[in-house]
Design a protein around this motif. Structure first.
Motif, mmCIF file in Angstrom:
data_model
loop_
_atom_site.group_PDB
_atom_site.id
_atom_site.type_symbol
_atom_site.label_atom_id
_atom_site.label_comp_id
_atom_site.label_asym_id
_atom_site.label_seq_id
_atom_site.Cartn_x
_atom_site.Cartn_y
_atom_site.Cartn_z
ATOM 1 N N TYR A 150 0.825 -1.211 0.000
ATOM 2 C CA TYR A 150 0.000 0.000 0.000
ATOM 3 C C TYR A 150 0.860 1.261 0.000
ATOM 4 C CZ TYR A 150 -4.451 -2.378 0.321
ATOM 5 O OH TYR A 150 -5.558 -3.137 0.029
ATOM 6 N N GLN A 151 1.989 1.223 0.672
ATOM 7 C CA GLN A 151 2.882 2.375 0.633
ATOM 8 C C GLN A 151 3.337 2.645 -0.803
ATOM 9 O OE1 GLN A 151 6.799 1.914 2.391
ATOM 10 N NE2 GLN A 151 6.788 4.045 3.088
ATOM 11 N N PHE A 152 3.707 1.581 -1.507
ATOM 12 C CA PHE A 152 4.114 1.713 -2.902
ATOM 13 C C PHE A 152 2.979 2.265 -3.753
ATOM 14 C CE2 PHE A 152 4.275 -0.579 -7.088
ATOM 15 C CZ PHE A 152 5.312 0.150 -7.656
ATOM 16 N N LEU A 153 1.785 1.718 -3.588
ATOM 17 C CA LEU A 153 0.643 2.155 -4.390
ATOM 18 C C LEU A 153 0.292 3.610 -4.127
ATOM 19 C CD1 LEU A 153 -1.653 -0.996 -4.093
ATOM 20 C CD2 LEU A 153 -0.427 -0.240 -6.143
ATOM 21 N N PHE A 154 0.207 3.971 -2.856
ATOM 22 C CA PHE A 154 -0.232 5.322 -2.520
ATOM 23 C C PHE A 154 0.844 6.372 -2.801
ATOM 24 C CE2 PHE A 154 -3.297 3.448 0.865
ATOM 25 C CZ PHE A 154 -4.184 3.100 -0.142
ATOM 26 N N ASP A 155 2.100 5.976 -2.717
ATOM 27 C CA ASP A 155 3.202 6.920 -2.929
ATOM 28 C C ASP A 155 3.633 6.973 -4.388
ATOM 29 O OD1 ASP A 155 5.378 8.601 -2.672
ATOM 30 O OD2 ASP A 155 6.658 7.119 -1.680
#
Length: 598
Positions: A10-15
């Motif tokens: 999720y960090q990768f997706l949101f960032d």
């Protein structure tokens, strides 16, 4: 084996992929900076892993108990965990601030919901059903109804259910018999029986608010005569607190294949007091707000259980020593190599992972559309996002649950004989995920909805907009300024989108003249649509990962992402050809047998 929440994904997706920090100017996004969101998700992961996940196996074995007084006792620890859930404010993440919610975007709550569901799908259904009730009440309730019920539902102090199905009717709601008699004081007397009511009775909350479809006296037959009523377990008193016990009760619990920790109830209403939501005979219109919320939630459930099963299978494969690699021992100091040396084990795990990672991106992207439909600054963006929500809801529900089952099945296979026992979690995951293909409208119904309603809606505006978006993405990355970042993913997307467009044209040319052809093609069309969406997600993720690598990042996450993505291109995406061929075969072979030949 412990559940591990996919925080890093999720960090990768949101960032890197969706770049949410660029959206903080939108209404409701001001408190959703990347740093804030990730702090929330870090805490959410701890809650899911430490508080909820330990209840999953024991709750499955113990199940729910119906007591002599019609009350239901949930498995040990559920009540305390639910109290911890609401005390920490998790139920109010995306609730309206007007009624005590935190007002965060839906994509934040969606990520939390995956963590909760992956930790225990049965437990997560209790607050999940309430979210659907909030959606319906927000859409159809009066100001007074919203003021009374929404604060308590959003806080989790009260919970909600949806009551559609009856013993003689499931999908065909026009046959329902539950009656509503006008009492002349603004309320109705509701009489009838509903079945398969998830979270219909439990011991968590001070009140349970049932949303019940019923037919008022004098209403026309069929779905046009259905109205929606709010029927609380306890009738609120003058101060809004639970008062007199309403004349409804749980008459039985279903003995189910899975999700044993959730109470699936037979609910009986005996002139129970209820209040109309919206207008008479417009019940389905309002209930669809809850149903669509639930369908997205079920798609997420398929993904979340798939992820949990993958985590268990990957850990098992690392530890399980069996045989030697065909190319020679990889762990000569041990009596055998781990089963990860075997290509077929890797096939199952990596195909699963490639589906899960793109499926997670897909549902996050859809949740972002839900936010944009309300918060985007221009009307055109809001319109497109709203169109996407309608178009893609059956794809999310149908395709992600189909693939959730496939992932869970392969994860059990990785366990071998151990997976068929109750000593490992694979068996429970298999039993729990199977319902996701069935409830909230079977996947066959989702496919019919996609082909028969969503594609032709508004003159095909939604699907044309979707095709145009992919065309624009391909053009920018094929010949534009971003050329060369992840060319194989862009080429694959162009090809897969062309197959989906070919299938769409075939349906337009053949389905209109023979509805059986459209129906026979519908499931393959849904799967081809799902593959296209996942391919789109992989194109965006691969580009983002390659950009980080080109910028000098030594984080192995990005290299791993690209390697998993290539598994999707080579091992999963070829299914598109099969779906297109089957779709175009028509309905003749399927309809050729007479009924007595079955």
């Amino acid at each position: 084996m412990a559940y591990t929440a996919p925080v890093r994904d999720y960090q990768f997706l949101f960032d890197k992929v969706f770049k949410i920090d660029g959206l903080t100017n939108l209404a409701g996004f001001g408190d959703a900076s990347l740093d804030t969101v990730m702090q929330i998700l870090d805490e959410a992961a701890k809650f899911a892993q430490d508080v909820i996940a330990p209840l999953n196996g024991p709750g499955d074995k113990q199940g729910c108990v119906l007591n002599a007084d019609h009350s239901v006792t949930a498995p040990d620890g559920y009540k305390e965990a639910y109290q911890a859930l609401i005390e920490a404010g998790w139920t109010s993440l995306s609730g309206s601030p007007d009624y005590g919610g935190q007002g965060l975007p839906h994509f934040v709550n969606m990520a939390f919901s995956e963590f909760l569901t992956g930790a225990s799908s049965a437990f997560a259904m209790y607050p999940g059903l309430t979210e659907g009730a909030i959606a319906a009440l927000t859409a159809g309730g009066t100001d007074a109804q919203k003021a009374l019920y929404l604060p308590k539902l959003i806080s989790g102090e009260w919970s909600g259910t949806m009551n559609l199905t009856e013993p003689h009717c499931g999908t065909d709601l026009g046959l329902l018999r539950t009656k509503a008699k006008d009492k002349g004081d603004g309320s109705y007397a509701i009489t009838g029986q509903k079945i398969w009511i998830s979270a219909g009775e439990h011991d968590f909350t001070g009140n349970i608010c049932h949303l019940v479809l019923a037919r008022a006296e004098g209403a026309p037959e069929g779905v046009k005569g259905i109205s929606l009523f709010l029927v609380p377990k306890f009738i609120p008193d003058a101060d809004g607190n639970p008062g007199e016990r309403n004349s409804l009760h749980c008459a039985g619990l279903e003995h189910k294949m899975g999700i044993h920790g959730n109470s699936t109830c037979v609910m009986v209403y005996e002139e129970a007091t209820g209040w109309l939501l919206g207008n008479l005979h417009e019940g389905l219109k309002i209930m669809f707000y809850m149903m669509n919320n639930a369908r997205l939630g079920v798609g997420l459930q398929g993904l979340a259980i798939g992820h949990a099963s993958y985590v268990a299978a990957a850990e098992f494969a690392k530890d399980r020593l069996q045989g030697r690699a065909l190319t020679g021992p990889k762990s000569p100091d041990k009596p055998a190599d781990s089963i990860l040396v075997h290509p077929d084990v890797r096939r199952m795990l990596l195909e699963s992972r490639s589906i899960l990672e793109s499926g997670r991106a897909f549902i996050a992207w859809v949740a972002l559309q839900a936010d944009l439909a309300h918060a985007a600054e221009d009307e055109k963006t809001r319109e497109k996002a709203s169109d996407y929500m309608a178009l893609l809801t059956p794809v999310v529900k149908g395709y992600l649950t189909e693939k959730g089952l496939k992932v869970t099945q392969d994860s059990m296979q990785v366990h071998g004989g151990s997976g068929f026992t109750e000593h490992f979690p694979a068996s429970q995951y298999m039993r729990d995920v199977r319902i996701t293909l069935i409830y909230e409208g079977t996947n066959g119904i989702q496919a019919l909805d996609l082909v028969g309603r969503k594609l032709p809606s508004k003159g095909g505006r939604s699907i044309m907009s979707f095709f145009a978006e992919i065309d624009a993405y391909v053009a920018e990355h094929e010949n534009g300024p971003k050329t060369g970042k992840a060319p194989e993913f862009v080429t694959a997307l162009k090809t897969t989108k062309a197959k989906l467009q070919d299938a769409t044209m075939w349906l337009m040319q053949n389905g209109m003249t023979n509805p059986d052809k459209a129906a026979a093609a519908s499931m393959d069309y849904l799967c081809l649509f799902g593959l296209t969406c996942l391919n789109y997600m992989w194109a965006m993720m691969a580009e983002a990962a390659q950009i980080e690598i080109d910028a000098g990042s030594d984080d192995p996450y990005y290299d791993t992402k690209l390697k998993v993505g290539r598994v999707f291109l080579e091992r999963v995406l070829p299914e598109a050809d099969s779906h297109l061929l089957k779709l175009k075969s028509g309905s003749e072979a399927l309809m050729a047998l007479a009924d007595d030949q079955f």
